[in-house]
Design a protein around this motif. Sequence first.
Motif, PDB file in Angstrom:
ATOM      1  N   LYS A  54       0.940  -0.725-148.293  1.00  0.00           N
ATOM      2  CA  LYS A  54       1.485   0.314-147.575  1.00  0.00           C
ATOM      3  C   LYS A  54       1.002   1.326-148.674  1.00  0.00           C
ATOM      4  CE  LYS A  54       5.852   1.287-148.385  1.00  0.00           C
ATOM      5  NZ  LYS A  54       7.384   0.593-148.781  1.00  0.00           N
ATOM      6  N   VAL A  57      -2.801   2.807-147.694  1.00  0.00           N
ATOM      7  CA  VAL A  57      -2.165   3.115-146.810  1.00  0.00           C
ATOM      8  C   VAL A  57      -1.897   4.803-147.132  1.00  0.00           C
ATOM      9  CG1 VAL A  57      -1.678   3.635-144.368  1.00  0.00           C
ATOM     10  CG2 VAL A  57      -2.115   1.331-144.638  1.00  0.00           C
ATOM     11  N   CYS A  61      -4.628   8.829-146.980  1.00  0.00           N
ATOM     12  CA  CYS A  61      -4.470   9.054-146.193  1.00  0.00           C
ATOM     13  C   CYS A  61      -3.985  10.596-147.080  1.00  0.00           C
ATOM     14  CB  CYS A  61      -3.181   8.904-145.416  1.00  0.00           C
ATOM     15  SG  CYS A  61      -2.824   7.706-144.173  1.00  0.00           S
ATOM     16  N   VAL A  74       1.657  11.838-144.658  1.00  0.00           N
ATOM     17  CA  VAL A  74       2.193  10.975-144.261  1.00  0.00           C
ATOM     18  C   VAL A  74       3.044  10.141-145.599  1.00  0.00           C
ATOM     19  CG1 VAL A  74       1.966   8.933-143.996  1.00  0.00           C
ATOM     20  CG2 VAL A  74       0.038  10.171-142.997  1.00  0.00           C
ATOM     21  N   GLN A  87       4.828   5.871-139.113  1.00  0.00           N
ATOM     22  CA  GLN A  87       4.373   5.585-138.011  1.00  0.00           C
ATOM     23  C   GLN A  87       3.747   7.307-137.104  1.00  0.00           C
ATOM     24  OE1 GLN A  87       4.131   1.625-136.035  1.00  0.00           O
ATOM     25  NE2 GLN A  87       5.863   0.549-137.324  1.00  0.00           N
ATOM     26  N   GLU A  89       4.405   9.991-138.030  1.00  0.00           N
ATOM     27  CA  GLU A  89       3.014  10.837-138.932  1.00  0.00           C
ATOM     28  C   GLU A  89       1.383  10.128-139.632  1.00  0.00           C
ATOM     29  OE1 GLU A  89       4.646  11.076-142.621  1.00  0.00           O
ATOM     30  OE2 GLU A  89       7.108  11.672-141.858  1.00  0.00           O
ATOM     31  N   LEU A  90       2.063   8.854-139.110  1.00  0.00           N
ATOM     32  CA  LEU A  90       0.201   8.194-139.296  1.00  0.00           C
ATOM     33  C   LEU A  90      -0.660   8.929-138.080  1.00  0.00           C
ATOM     34  CD1 LEU A  90      -1.496   6.589-140.876  1.00  0.00           C
ATOM     35  CD2 LEU A  90      -0.164   4.143-139.915  1.00  0.00           C
ATOM     36  N   ARG A  91       0.096   8.758-136.677  1.00  0.00           N
ATOM     37  CA  ARG A  91      -0.781   8.758-135.483  1.00  0.00           C
ATOM     38  C   ARG A  91      -0.684  10.305-135.780  1.00  0.00           C
ATOM     39  NH1 ARG A  91       1.821   7.128-129.923  1.00  0.00           N
ATOM     40  NH2 ARG A  91      -0.552   7.956-129.508  1.00  0.00           N
TER      41      ARG A  91
END
Length: 392
Positions: A54, A57, A61, A74, A87, A89-91
């Motif tokens: 986590k 990532v 980002c 993110v 997820q 926000e990640l997309r």
Amino acid sequence: MAANGTDAAQPTVDEVLLDGVYDNLETIGYTGPLLNDDTLSTAIQQGLSSTLYKELVLQLCASLQQLCSLECRVSSPQVPEDLEAFQLELRSLLREMDCHHKSLMESVDVLGDYHKRLLLVDYLLSELMAARLVGQDEDMDTGQSGSIPASLSAILRVYEIKQPPANVTVKQIFDKIIGSTREAVSKAPPAHLLPSLLGQSLSAEQWDTLDKINISLTSEYEVRRKMLLTRCDVTVQSFRWSDRIKGKEEEFSRVYQSHRQQLSGSAPVSLSRVLAAKPDLLTVEKTNSAAVRENTQCSVNKVLIGKVPDRGGRPRETRPPPQMPAFKTRTTDSQDQRKGGGARGRGGSKGRVQGSWSQGKKGGAKGGSWQQDKGSHGNQQQGGGKQKQYFS
């Protein structure tokens, strides 16, 4: 049996990706505990339940947001209920970066299995190294940003090539970079890199024309972005009129400004995007497609408005304007009245003239009439100082 032994010895796609992730972590200067192959594989298998995965990532980002001036952010999930928002926000971040991996873009669960989690880290690492290649590193901004020495220095750092001595020519440096690039591409799994959308080389004049087009479009879209930001400021300012904001003005401004400062009025689009463009850029998704609506739908869209009073306003229901009265010709009586009124207005002058001629006819002496008129005219001249006569 030999064939089966040969097939078993070939590494899988995930194993190739894992080796590439390990090498890329070393390339970007990562010094954390994930440099161990077993630790890295275990963290990717655990996914968001692993703190190391986590944090990796989130760090990737954050670095991309800073280097590429991305608008999507993110946030770190604090409780299990925040994983779904994480997820999403990640997309959104991947969509803003024009991610070409369909398995990451078409699925709601971005981190659903081991392959997706591994592919996500590999993609973020590749984009981070590409961002440094195009000269968006902070070290380049403080130095000679955009110059050839700064760009070459950034490329050499990415490929871990030592600084060349002074007697090495520019051609030799580029040959070294091209060789390192081909070696890195050869290690990528099959169909991992899509072909370039450009498809051909451009001349110096074409690049110059393309640069002018980019400057013109950037200027136009900068005006549009500033207009949208102004609309956003005005809309948020109207919320201050609510009674519920009284006593919370400072908190309201602090929360809004923390997000507003992240929105830039300039459009950071460079010519390097032309070289990085892929064929999937030609696919334009509709705003009401399922893939887009996954990020734009909210509870407000499900609220149905009930019946409202009819306010009218239809053109076919409006009353015609009042008509002017019909035109009528004037009657003879009205014309006679106008003539009679005019005769009364000129009656004094007309009576004298007719009277002089009638007296001459009735009395039989023409001289009398002339003498009378002459005397009258003489009297008018003598008394001219008292009253002017404009008509005889």
